[in-house]
Design an enzyme around this catalytic site. Structure first.
Site, PDB file in Angstrom:
ATOM      1  N   ASN A   1     -24.325   4.186   4.698  1.00 19.22           N
ATOM      2  CA  ASN A   1     -25.203   3.370   3.846  1.00 19.22           C
ATOM      3  C   ASN A   1     -24.697   1.941   3.640  1.00 19.22           C
ATOM      4  O   ASN A   1     -25.168   1.229   2.756  1.00 19.22           O
ATOM      5  CB  ASN A   1     -25.450   4.063   2.494  1.00 19.22           C
ATOM      6  CG  ASN A   1     -24.161   4.191   1.706  1.00 19.22           C
ATOM      7  OD1 ASN A   1     -23.077   3.926   2.229  1.00 19.22           O
ATOM      8  ND2 ASN A   1     -24.265   4.586   0.446  1.00 19.22           N
TER       9      ASN A   1
ATOM     10  N   ASP B   1     -10.025  20.357   0.216  1.00 14.64           N
ATOM     11  CA  ASP B   1      -8.650  20.123  -0.199  1.00 14.64           C
ATOM     12  C   ASP B   1      -8.504  20.683  -1.609  1.00 14.64           C
ATOM     13  O   ASP B   1      -9.292  20.342  -2.492  1.00 14.64           O
ATOM     14  CB  ASP B   1      -8.383  18.607  -0.187  1.00 14.64           C
ATOM     15  CG  ASP B   1      -6.962  18.272   0.214  1.00 14.64           C
ATOM     16  OD1 ASP B   1      -6.045  18.894  -0.351  1.00 14.64           O
ATOM     17  OD2 ASP B   1      -6.771  17.396   1.071  1.00 14.64           O
TER      18      ASP B   1
ATOM     19  N   GLU C   1       0.395  22.804   2.080  1.00 19.21           N
ATOM     20  CA  GLU C   1       1.236  21.622   2.272  1.00 19.21           C
ATOM     21  C   GLU C   1       2.551  21.922   1.572  1.00 19.21           C
ATOM     22  O   GLU C   1       2.697  21.738   0.369  1.00 19.21           O
ATOM     23  CB  GLU C   1       0.586  20.365   1.665  1.00 19.21           C
ATOM     24  CG  GLU C   1       1.386  19.116   2.040  1.00 19.21           C
ATOM     25  CD  GLU C   1       1.172  17.925   1.106  1.00 19.21           C
ATOM     26  OE1 GLU C   1       1.416  16.802   1.539  1.00 19.21           O
ATOM     27  OE2 GLU C   1       0.786  18.123  -0.061  1.00 19.21           O
TER      28      GLU C   1
ATOM     29  N   ASP D   1     -18.808   8.465   4.204  1.00 21.72           N
ATOM     30  CA  ASP D   1     -19.504   9.403   3.331  1.00 21.72           C
ATOM     31  C   ASP D   1     -19.799  10.730   4.045  1.00 21.72           C
ATOM     32  O   ASP D   1     -19.575  10.862   5.251  1.00 21.72           O
ATOM     33  CB  ASP D   1     -20.794   8.768   2.776  1.00 21.72           C
ATOM     34  CG  ASP D   1     -21.515   7.947   3.834  1.00 21.72           C
ATOM     35  OD1 ASP D   1     -21.778   8.514   4.915  1.00 21.72           O
ATOM     36  OD2 ASP D   1     -21.786   6.747   3.603  1.00 21.72           O
TER      37      ASP D   1
ATOM     38  N   HIS E   1      -2.979  11.884   6.775  1.00 20.87           N
ATOM     39  CA  HIS E   1      -3.297  10.714   5.951  1.00 20.87           C
ATOM     40  C   HIS E   1      -2.112  10.190   5.143  1.00 20.87           C
ATOM     41  O   HIS E   1      -2.243   9.195   4.438  1.00 20.87           O
ATOM     42  CB  HIS E   1      -4.447  11.077   5.006  1.00 20.87           C
ATOM     43  CG  HIS E   1      -4.018  12.085   3.982  1.00 20.87           C
ATOM     44  ND1 HIS E   1      -3.664  13.383   4.315  1.00 20.87           N
ATOM     45  CD2 HIS E   1      -3.828  11.995   2.645  1.00 20.87           C
ATOM     46  CE1 HIS E   1      -3.293  14.021   3.227  1.00 20.87           C
ATOM     47  NE2 HIS E   1      -3.387  13.219   2.196  1.00 20.87           N
ATOM     48  N   ASP E   2      -0.988  10.901   5.184  1.00 22.62           N
ATOM     49  CA  ASP E   2       0.207  10.472   4.456  1.00 22.62           C
ATOM     50  C   ASP E   2       1.265   9.895   5.379  1.00 22.62           C
ATOM     51  O   ASP E   2       2.373   9.561   4.929  1.00 22.62           O
ATOM     52  CB  ASP E   2       0.857  11.671   3.737  1.00 22.62           C
ATOM     53  CG  ASP E   2       0.033  12.160   2.564  1.00 22.62           C
ATOM     54  OD1 ASP E   2      -0.750  11.372   2.004  1.00 22.62           O
ATOM     55  OD2 ASP E   2       0.186  13.351   2.216  1.00 22.62           O
TER      56      ASP E   2
ATOM     57  N   ASP F   1      -2.887  21.333  -1.475  1.00 23.43           N
ATOM     58  CA  ASP F   1      -2.121  20.111  -1.694  1.00 23.43           C
ATOM     59  C   ASP F   1      -0.864  20.306  -2.537  1.00 23.43           C
ATOM     60  O   ASP F   1      -0.919  20.940  -3.592  1.00 23.43           O
ATOM     61  CB  ASP F   1      -3.039  19.101  -2.416  1.00 23.43           C
ATOM     62  CG  ASP F   1      -2.390  17.751  -2.615  1.00 23.43           C
ATOM     63  OD1 ASP F   1      -2.184  17.062  -1.605  1.00 23.43           O
ATOM     64  OD2 ASP F   1      -2.093  17.382  -3.774  1.00 23.43           O
TER      65      ASP F   1
HETATM   66  O1  TEU Z   1       1.112  14.850  -0.762  1.00 22.05           O
HETATM   67  C1  TEU Z   1       2.237  15.473  -1.335  1.00 22.05           C
HETATM   68  C2  TEU Z   1       3.494  14.807  -1.112  1.00 22.05           C
HETATM   69  O2  TEU Z   1       4.536  15.413  -1.265  1.00 22.05           O
HETATM   70  C3  TEU Z   1       3.473  13.324  -0.834  1.00 22.05           C
HETATM   71  O3  TEU Z   1       4.202  12.730  -1.861  1.00 22.05           O
HETATM   72  C4  TEU Z   1       4.094  12.936   0.425  1.00 22.05           C
HETATM   73  O4  TEU Z   1       5.452  13.286   0.415  1.00 22.05           O
HETATM   74  C5  TEU Z   1       3.962  11.439   0.572  1.00 22.05           C
HETATM   75  O5  TEU Z   1       2.594  11.129   0.618  1.00 22.05           O
HETATM   76  C6  TEU Z   1       4.594  10.932   1.829  1.00 22.05           C
HETATM   77  O6  TEU Z   1       4.553   9.544   1.817  1.00 22.05           O
HETATM   78  C7  TEU Z   1      -0.135  15.236  -1.217  1.00 22.05           C
HETATM   79  C8  TEU Z   1      -1.252  14.453  -0.538  1.00 22.05           C
HETATM   80  O7  TEU Z   1      -1.257  14.730   0.823  1.00 22.05           O
HETATM   81  C9  TEU Z   1      -1.092  13.004  -0.853  1.00 22.05           C
HETATM   82  O8  TEU Z   1      -2.049  12.220  -0.191  1.00 22.05           O
HETATM   83  C10 TEU Z   1      -1.214  12.850  -2.331  1.00 22.05           C
HETATM   84  O9  TEU Z   1      -0.940  11.513  -2.668  1.00 22.05           O
HETATM   85  C11 TEU Z   1      -0.270  13.771  -3.097  1.00 22.05           C
HETATM   86  O10 TEU Z   1      -0.277  15.097  -2.611  1.00 22.05           O
HETATM   87  C12 TEU Z   1      -0.672  13.864  -4.538  1.00 22.05           C
HETATM   88  O11 TEU Z   1      -1.846  14.615  -4.648  1.00 22.05           O
HETATM   89 CA    CA Z   2     -20.978   4.964   2.361  1.00 19.92          CA
END
Ligand code: TEU
Ligand code: CA
Length: 555
Positions: A23, A98, A255, A29, A327-328, A198
């Site tokens: 959008n 998640d 995780e 989205d 994503h981390d 998570d």
């Molecule tokens: O990550 C958990 C976690 O231990 C993170 O601190 C990780 O070690 C760090 O991102 C590495 O740089 C999960 C999610 O994947 C993360 O995106 C969240 O920020 C976090 O939990 C809190 O919910």
């Molecule tokens: Ca959007």
């Protein structure tokens, strides 16, 4: 080992905010995910893990949930979510949400009620302590600073092991657990395949609160020191499993950092807490309690040993979920391949390892295109709270601004969060508006449109790897076969057998830019995959090109 429906699956993580915007508001989205289901289906994936799309202030990009029963309007509506589950199902794809239940958002109704009445029911949903005696303990939050923050308008403090906008839920309180189970079952009733769980190791705290030896000049102590002493998480996890997931035969991936080797069976054995959990051995290699600036880069030999040691530890117990990025983390190709040697051949080599090891592969959006780290020019381009904290930590340790920027560029979570590169159109075809996070300028050459029909692309190579995992003749071997290292001592060669009941595969990868020669165990083989156009064999030796990867079936 009892066979389960998820053992032979390939999963794919979507970071919705950066996947596809329909959008024009610059934010990916749920409708965008629906539109790309055919793309994912063509790639061959079976399971999609969605990073959070619940109602959230997005302080930690959705890992701070304000309502577990609502979709954030920026991502869409509950109808969109139902449509996604249904459309995915038509294509044989399962959706995982998640599950973020170590903490919620400070904007969640529970927390707001705790502020209004700390002594009441909802005060007990969190960890509240009197402020008058100073901090109850010296734990350092994962995102910097102490874990304690004043509860607004009261004489109390609340605990947050992540950001202060992420207050920890008190799992010791059975009412909290009931609320969580109710929510999980509500989602499973909608037809989800399961959950990615998570930060789950943090739900069990070592109580009562106490100080641990400080490990930085701030006088605080890493949460990891506390977690080593926190016993009894298994009771919570077994209760959750039997009250929820087990009743639906749902798939769960935990995780889990900090699991002790002797706990593997408890976590992912036949009666384990989860179906699988991520293998973070390579992710954790070289990390330092001091911060990113003190991390040690992983070498090919380290990478090999990390993978082999975790394969050996797990294979008689259960399955790991294999990742090179999420994503981390920085982009896998930028992190695990030496600088200056990142090219299509080396990317395909890394893909071969990721997909051919024993385990359940979890691809991260853009990995199938070989997306790379972002060339950050200034700290102002960073959105992620974790990265901003690490930048400060590096400066405090005496690094210059330029040095600190270099460090965070290497490890920043925003490397993986730049928008998905769909085409060479403006903003990489991700949005017709302004993307919420800058697009990686290399999208003009690295994008899906350029790769899907190109026989030599990274995308096509991933497709072939995935097809091989699913091939009726090889599936059993690739899924259940043992991983046995081959010529483990040979430097920068990462080679292993996958030995199944009927067949034996041999995977040979040359983890360096120079060619190297490898002795074959047998002269009779069939080539199932080759990331190069040549195969140089003399007698029972093959000379592998730099970063060549071969998947052979031994005859
Ligand atoms: O990550 C958990 C976690 O231990 C993170 O601190 C990780 O070690 C760090 O991102 C590495 O740089 C999960 C999610 O994947 C993360 O995106 C969240 O920020 C976090 O939990 C809190 O919910
Ligand atoms: Ca959007």
């Amino acid at each position: 080992m009892k066979k389960k429906w998820w053992h032979d699956k390939i999963a794919y993580q979507i970071y919705p905010k950066s996947f596809y915007d329909t959008n024009g508001d610059g934010i990916g989205d749920i409708q965008g995910i629906i539109q790309k289901l055919d793309y994912l289906s063509d790639l061959g994936i079976d399971i999609i893990w969605l990073s959070p799309v619940y109602l959230s202030p997005l302080a930690d990009q959705g890992y701070d949930i304000a309502d577990y029963y609502q979709i954030d309007p920026r991502f869409g509506t509950m109808e969109d979510m139902d449509e996604l589950i249904a459309e995915a199902k038509k294509r044989g794809i399962y959706i995982l949400m998640d599950l973020v239940v170590n903490h919620c958002s400070d904007e969640h109704e529970w927390f707001q009620k705790a502020i209004a009445d700390p002594e009441g029911k909802y005060g007990k949903f969190f960890y509240l302590e009197d402020a008058k005696n100073g901090l109850p303990c010296n734990w350092r939050s994962y995102f910097g600073g102490p874990c304690w923050e004043p509860l607004p308008g009261t004489d109390k403090l609340y605990l947050h092991v992540f950001h202060k906008k992420q207050p920890d839920l008190n799992w010791e309180n059975p009412e909290v657990r009931e609320e969580i189970y109710k929510n999980i079952n509500w989602w499973l009733d909608k037809g989800l395949g399961g959950f990615r769980i998570d930060a789950i190791i943090n739900i069990k705290k070592a109580l009562p609160f106490r100080d641990y030896p400080s490990d930085r000049s701030d006088g605080l102590s890493s949460i990891h020191n506390m977690l080593k002493e926190a016993d009894g998480i298994g009771d919570f996890l077994q209760e959750m499993k039997h009250r929820t997931f087990a009743k639906y035969d749902a798939f769960t991936v935990g995780e889990v950092f900090d699991a002790k080797p002797e706990e593997l069976e408890d976590f992912v054995g036949e009666e384990g807490h989860f179906s699988t959990m991520f293998d973070f051995t390579t992710v954790c290699f070289g990390t330092s309690e001091k911060g990113w600036y003190d991390c040690r880069q992983i070498t090919p030999e380290d990478y090999k040993e990390c993978c082999f040691s975790s394969q050996e530890a797990i294979q008689d117990i259960g399955f790991y979920a294999n990742v090179i990025e999420n994503h981390d983390e920085p982009r896998g190709v930028s992190h695990y391949l030496p600088e200056g040697e990142v090219n299509n051949t080396s990317k395909k080599m890394l893909a071969t390892i990721n997909i051919m090891l024993r385990g359940i592969p979890f691809l991260y959006q853009g990995q199938e295109l070989g997306m790379e780290n972002m060339p950050f020019k200034s700290i102002d381009e960073i959105d992620d709270i974790n990265t901003l904290d690490e930048y400060k930590t590096a400066l405090d340790a005496g690094l210059s601004e330029a040095e600190a920027l270099k460090v965070i560029s290497r490890y920043s979570r925003d490397n993986a969060r730049t928008p998905m590169q769909w085409s060479d159109a403006p903003a990489a075809g991700f949005t017709t508006g302004t993307p919420w996070l800058r697009v990686n300028p290399n999208y003009v050459s690295i994008n899906a449109a350029a790769q899907v029909h190109d026989e030599d692309s990274v995308f096509t190579y991933y497709k072939k790897l995935i097809a091989l995992r699913k091939h009726p003749e090889y599936k059993d071997t690739v899924v259940y076969g043992k991983t046995i290292p081959y010529l483990r001592e040979q430097k920068n060669l990462m080679a292993f057998y996958r030995k199944g009941k009927e067949k034996t595969l041999l995977i040979l990868t040359n983890y360096q830019k120079d060619p190297q020669s490898v002795k074959l165990p047998s002269e009779k083989y069939r080539v199932l995959l080759n990331n190069c156009s040549t195969l140089n064999q003399k007698g029972d030796f093959i000379t592998l090109e730099g970063y060549q990867a071969l998947v052979l079936e031994l005859l």
